[in-house]
Design a protein around this motif. Structure first.
Motif, PDB file in Angstrom:
ATOM      1  N   ILE A   1      43.860 -38.341  83.522  1.00 46.52           N
ATOM      2  CA  ILE A   1      44.533 -38.997  82.399  1.00 46.52           C
ATOM      3  C   ILE A   1      43.639 -40.028  81.714  1.00 46.52           C
ATOM      4  N   SER A   2      42.390 -40.153  82.179  1.00 51.87           N
ATOM      5  CA  SER A   2      41.497 -41.199  81.665  1.00 51.87           C
ATOM      6  C   SER A   2      41.479 -41.267  80.152  1.00 51.87           C
ATOM      7  N   TYR A   3      41.257 -40.135  79.498  1.00 51.67           N
ATOM      8  CA  TYR A   3      41.249 -40.085  78.036  1.00 51.67           C
ATOM      9  C   TYR A   3      42.636 -39.814  77.471  1.00 51.67           C
ATOM     10  N   ALA A   4      43.375 -38.966  78.143  1.00 52.94           N
ATOM     11  CA  ALA A   4      44.663 -38.508  77.614  1.00 52.94           C
ATOM     12  C   ALA A   4      45.612 -39.646  77.301  1.00 52.94           C
ATOM     13  N   LEU A   5      45.606 -40.716  78.121  1.00 48.18           N
ATOM     14  CA  LEU A   5      46.558 -41.807  77.938  1.00 48.18           C
ATOM     15  C   LEU A   5      45.926 -43.098  77.440  1.00 48.18           C
ATOM     16  N   SER A   6      44.657 -43.074  77.142  1.00 47.84           N
ATOM     17  CA  SER A   6      44.022 -44.275  76.601  1.00 47.84           C
ATOM     18  C   SER A   6      44.599 -44.602  75.227  1.00 47.84           C
ATOM     19  N   VAL A   7      44.910 -45.880  74.991  1.00 49.48           N
ATOM     20  CA  VAL A   7      45.400 -46.273  73.668  1.00 49.48           C
ATOM     21  C   VAL A   7      44.272 -46.248  72.637  1.00 49.48           C
ATOM     22  N   GLN A   8      43.045 -46.062  73.127  1.00 53.19           N
ATOM     23  CA  GLN A   8      41.898 -45.943  72.225  1.00 53.19           C
ATOM     24  C   GLN A   8      41.372 -44.507  72.209  1.00 53.19           C
ATOM     25  N   GLY A   9      42.263 -43.562  72.537  1.00 52.12           N
ATOM     26  CA  GLY A   9      41.905 -42.153  72.460  1.00 52.12           C
ATOM     27  C   GLY A   9      40.760 -41.796  73.386  1.00 52.12           C
ATOM     28  N   GLY A  10      39.704 -41.212  72.833  1.00 47.20           N
ATOM     29  CA  GLY A  10      38.586 -40.743  73.654  1.00 47.20           C
ATOM     30  C   GLY A  10      37.588 -41.802  74.053  1.00 47.20           C
ATOM     31  N   ASP A  11      37.894 -43.064  73.864  1.00 43.32           N
ATOM     32  CA  ASP A  11      36.974 -44.158  74.164  1.00 43.32           C
ATOM     33  C   ASP A  11      36.678 -44.219  75.662  1.00 43.32           C
ATOM     34  N   HIS A  12      35.420 -43.981  76.040  1.00 42.29           N
ATOM     35  CA  HIS A  12      35.034 -43.989  77.455  1.00 42.29           C
ATOM     36  C   HIS A  12      34.960 -45.396  78.029  1.00 42.29           C
TER      37      HIS A  12
ATOM     38  N   LEU B   1      50.923 -37.173  86.448  1.00 45.68           N
ATOM     39  CA  LEU B   1      50.287 -38.491  86.337  1.00 45.68           C
ATOM     40  C   LEU B   1      50.760 -39.224  85.077  1.00 45.68           C
ATOM     41  N   LYS B   2      51.014 -38.471  84.011  1.00 45.06           N
ATOM     42  CA  LYS B   2      51.539 -39.085  82.782  1.00 45.06           C
ATOM     43  C   LYS B   2      52.865 -39.774  83.055  1.00 45.06           C
ATOM     44  N   LYS B   3      53.755 -39.079  83.738  1.00 46.49           N
ATOM     45  CA  LYS B   3      55.062 -39.657  84.051  1.00 46.49           C
ATOM     46  C   LYS B   3      54.910 -40.917  84.902  1.00 46.49           C
ATOM     47  N   LYS B   4      54.022 -40.843  85.855  1.00 46.52           N
ATOM     48  CA  LYS B   4      53.788 -41.990  86.748  1.00 46.52           C
ATOM     49  C   LYS B   4      53.229 -43.180  85.966  1.00 46.52           C
ATOM     50  N   TYR B   5      52.307 -42.897  85.038  1.00 52.10           N
ATOM     51  CA  TYR B   5      51.690 -43.963  84.239  1.00 52.10           C
ATOM     52  C   TYR B   5      52.704 -44.593  83.291  1.00 52.10           C
TER      53      TYR B   5
ATOM     54  N   ASP C   1      47.963 -40.417  57.440  1.00 48.77           N
ATOM     55  CA  ASP C   1      47.625 -38.986  57.482  1.00 48.77           C
ATOM     56  C   ASP C   1      47.606 -38.415  58.892  1.00 48.77           C
ATOM     57  N   ALA C   2      47.990 -39.196  59.884  1.00 51.41           N
ATOM     58  CA  ALA C   2      48.060 -38.693  61.261  1.00 51.41           C
ATOM     59  C   ALA C   2      48.984 -39.591  62.071  1.00 51.41           C
ATOM     60  N   GLU C   3      49.910 -38.970  62.766  1.00 49.18           N
ATOM     61  CA  GLU C   3      50.826 -39.705  63.637  1.00 49.18           C
ATOM     62  C   GLU C   3      50.811 -39.035  65.008  1.00 49.18           C
ATOM     63  N   TRP C   4      50.998 -39.819  66.040  1.00 50.90           N
ATOM     64  CA  TRP C   4      50.869 -39.316  67.402  1.00 50.90           C
ATOM     65  C   TRP C   4      52.188 -39.456  68.159  1.00 50.90           C
ATOM     66  N   SER C   5      52.368 -38.607  69.159  1.00 53.62           N
ATOM     67  CA  SER C   5      53.562 -38.660  70.007  1.00 53.62           C
ATOM     68  C   SER C   5      53.159 -38.315  71.428  1.00 53.62           C
ATOM     69  N   VAL C   6      54.157 -38.182  72.306  1.00 54.72           N
ATOM     70  CA  VAL C   6      53.884 -37.900  73.710  1.00 54.72           C
ATOM     71  C   VAL C   6      53.103 -36.599  73.887  1.00 54.72           C
ATOM     72  N   LYS C   7      53.276 -35.649  72.996  1.00 55.25           N
ATOM     73  CA  LYS C   7      52.556 -34.374  73.123  1.00 55.25           C
ATOM     74  C   LYS C   7      51.055 -34.550  72.914  1.00 55.25           C
ATOM     75  N   ASP C   8      50.667 -35.638  72.249  1.00 55.82           N
ATOM     76  CA  ASP C   8      49.252 -35.895  72.016  1.00 55.82           C
ATOM     77  C   ASP C   8      48.608 -36.664  73.167  1.00 55.82           C
ATOM     78  N   ASP C   9      49.404 -37.058  74.156  1.00 55.85           N
ATOM     79  CA  ASP C   9      48.853 -37.677  75.363  1.00 55.85           C
ATOM     80  C   ASP C   9      48.293 -36.570  76.240  1.00 55.85           C
ATOM     81  N   ASP C  10      47.202 -36.007  75.808  1.00 59.60           N
ATOM     82  CA  ASP C  10      46.651 -34.835  76.479  1.00 59.60           C
ATOM     83  C   ASP C  10      45.137 -34.811  76.316  1.00 59.60           C
ATOM     84  N   ASN C  11      44.509 -33.960  77.111  1.00 57.62           N
ATOM     85  CA  ASN C  11      43.066 -33.773  77.044  1.00 57.62           C
ATOM     86  C   ASN C  11      42.723 -32.688  76.025  1.00 57.62           C
ATOM     87  N   PRO C  12      41.463 -32.631  75.607  1.00 59.75           N
ATOM     88  CA  PRO C  12      41.042 -31.507  74.776  1.00 59.75           C
ATOM     89  C   PRO C  12      41.279 -30.195  75.530  1.00 59.75           C
TER      90      PRO C  12
END
Length: 609
Positions: A451-462, A572-576, A536-547
């Motif tokens: 979930i490292s990237y999937a749930l980051s509030v900064q998206g793909g920020d490592h 892990l998403k549910k747990k987080y 021009d882009a909105e996010w939801s729970v479905k976007d809490d995902d990996n590439p």
């Protein structure tokens, strides 16, 4: 207040005026500074209007912020933020720059730019007083010429000290390329977020700051001095190897041992090219090792030079991220090639991670016959430095296929999918508009939690990954504290030492629980702004995902066959969500906002249901 002045300077570029903004101590205790303060100020100002704020409009503020540890903790970082033209949320981006120290020495904790100039301008803050000056003579210049000419311009225009630090944009920022960075000192960049495009939209070429005052007082100067000297010694001792090799060591370690390095748009994550390593870079390109920014005891930076077709290319190490994204990700496995492309990214003012990501995306589409030679204008071939350099320039100047790629990987995939009539997002290695950092999760040996990237509030920020436990130095709460502090992760020994530092500076007397609550507060508010998104882009729970590619098995290397499992990610998403108090749909609850002292933002939740 201790450690901060409680004051920002707001500059209205449209009106040519400025005013002081007072920040209460309570706000600093809740958000520290940097990323946290930017998130609070933006959420408070725009609230339910956030969805309608265009990141590239004059209405989007650009914030340059310090933190309570700026000038006291070893090293120096400047936070750059606003509404990101990549994610449509707040990204806390940082760059090593003495502008941060000069702001503090000017009696300021930060600078906020609003509106836009009619013609190219630069902003000079001299000891707290601002001037907006004509930048027509330097508009269009890239890194090296800009650095040279802007120093002369400052001396002529405002009689500035010749060593006045500044941040600036290259041609990519001027052209509002969404992967453009805010640059400093030729090879430093605040890349995540695309704030170079925001600066370009405001027609601001550079921001220079010089202060002649003292830093704000601290609560316990004698104890702080003792702690500072102790920290310096401990950091030097712990980071000996890092001082020698910097993050460049990752070009071999991460690629060969961990199988977590982007290779050809992440189609692979392993390589065994021994010359493409820290030793190869040192022998072939390094001319200075080490060098450091203001007050940094680590000195992880190097200086690299490569000659190619009569030109000399200068950059830093390059660090691991640049070597990965402008090297192996493009099929370039030579230190010289990676230095050439890294230097070119610096010159054009591009984020190497974001731009390398969208370039890899384009090359794979070309390889698969989805993009044609007629569309590109030339052949795209893995490992070909010449065509990669052409593509990078086309992106910076929005020429040909570069017009689409300049929108970043997420938007380019969307635009090309519409044009081609086929879903191309499976080739886009990004999360919520942000290209993932050069650290894979499939092998489980580098970033071990799926979930490292999937749930980051900064998206793909490592540098801001979501991991368990939430109250730990592996968590996004911790990374948000560092970005709000504002300090470099490589100089921090542990959370207890950093907290002791903060308390000696501010006198707040926080415990570790309260310390981590600051981080949770920041990312919870970022989460709300992220989910609102727009325009021009909105996010939801479905976007809490990996590439999608991260669910495909690794094709080579010692961890061949390893891949993420969707059921594990979902669990892990549910747990987080539960741990963060974000509800089953990943939306922060009213109770969570009350507990974190964010009640004033409760009305914004109505936009999420």
């Amino acid at each position: 207040m201790k450690g901060v002045w409680g004051r920002l300077l707001e500059v209205d570029l449209t009106a040519g005026t400025s005013r002081s903004i007072e920040i209460p101590e309570k706000v600093y205790r809740m958000f520290l500074g940097g990323r946290g303060l930017a998130t609070y100020l933006l959420a408070r100002e725009f609230s339910e209007k956030w969805r309608f704020l265009d990141p590239l409009s004059p209405d989007n503020p650009l914030l340059f912020l310090t933190g309570p540890l700026t000038g006291y903790y070893p090293g120096v970082k400047l936070s750059v933020s606003g509404k990101s033209p990549q994610s449509n949320s707040v990204i806390g981006s940082v760059v090593s720059s003495e502008v941060a120290i000069e702001l503090k020495a000017s009696g300021l904790d930060g600078l906020v730019l609003k509106g836009s100039c009619e013609k190219p301008c630069y902003v000079y803050v001299g000891n707290g007083k601002v001037e907006i000056r004509d930048a027509s003579s330097i508009w269009g210049l890239g890194g090296l010429k800009l650095v040279k000419q802007f120093n002369s311009l400052l001396k002529e225009d405002v009689k500035a000290d010749p060593k006045t630090p500044f941040v600036y944009i290259g041609p990519a920022g001027e052209n509002k390329v969404r992967t453009a960075a805010v640059m400093a000192k030729l090879a430093h960049a605040a890349g995540y977020g695309g704030y170079g495009a925001v600066m370009g939209a405001k027609r601001v070429k550079a921001v220079a700051v010089k202060g002649y005052g003292s830093l704000p007082p601290v609560n316990d100067p004698e104890s702080l001095n003792t702690l500072f000297r102790s920290a310096l010694g401990n950091i030097k001792e712990r980071m000996k190897r890092f001082r020698q090799w910097g993050t460049t060591e990752g070009t071999w370690h991460t690629g060969y041992y961990l199988s977590s390095m982007p290779v050809k748009n992440w189609s692979e994550e392993w390589h065994d090219v021994k010359d493409f390593s820290h030793v190869g870079f040192e022998l072939e390109t390094w001319v200075k090792n080490p060098w450091a920014d203001w007050g940094c005891p680590v000195a992880c930076m190097k200086l690299s030079i490569a000659k190619w077709r009569g030109e000399v290319f200068i950059t830093d190490n390059p660090d691991y991220e640049m070597a990965a994204y402008l090297g192996s990700n493009l099929g370039v496995f030579s230190p010289r090639g990676a230095v050439i492309l890294s230097s070119l990214a610096d010159e054009l003012g591009l984020c190497g991670i974001q731009t390398g990501n969208v370039m890899g995306f384009a090359v794979e589409l070309y390889e698969k016959g989805i993009l044609t030679r007629d569309e590109v204008g030339y052949e795209l071939k893995w490992g070909d430095v010449e065509c990669m350099a052409k593509l990078m320039k086309d992106i910076a100047y929005r020429r040909g296929i570069g017009e689409v790629l300049a929108e970043g990987t997420f938007r380019a995939a969307r635009l090309l999918s519409e044009k081609k009539g086929v879903d191309l997002t499976k080739y886009a290695i990004q999360v919520k508009g942000i290209a993932v950092g050069a650290h894979g999760v499939r092998s489980g040996k580098d970033y071990p939690q799926p979930i490292s990237y999937a749930l980051s509030v900064q998206g793909g920020d490592h540098t801001s990954v979501a991991e368990f436990p939430v109250n730990s130095t592996e968590s996004e709460a911790w990374y948000s504290i560092l970005d709000s502090g504002v300090v470099c992760m490589f100089t921090v020994l542990d959370d207890s030492t950093l907290l002791e530092y903060l308390n000696k500076v501010t006198g707040w007397g926080l415990d570790l629980g309260e310390f981590y609550e600051i981080g949770r507060r920041v990312i919870t508010l970022q989460r709300i702004l992220l989910l609102i998104g727009g325009p021009d882009a909105e996010w939801s729970v479905k976007d809490d995902d990996n590439p999608p590619r991260f669910y495909e098995p690794l094709p080579t290397g010692p961890y061949k066959g390893s891949a993420l499992k969707r059921e594990e990610v979902d669990e892990l998403k549910k747990k987080y969500y539960a741990e963060m108090g974000w509800g089953e749909k990943g939306i922060p609850s009213e109770e969570t906002l009350r507990r974190l002292g964010l009640e004033e933002f409760t009305p914004m939740l109505n936009m999420l249901h």
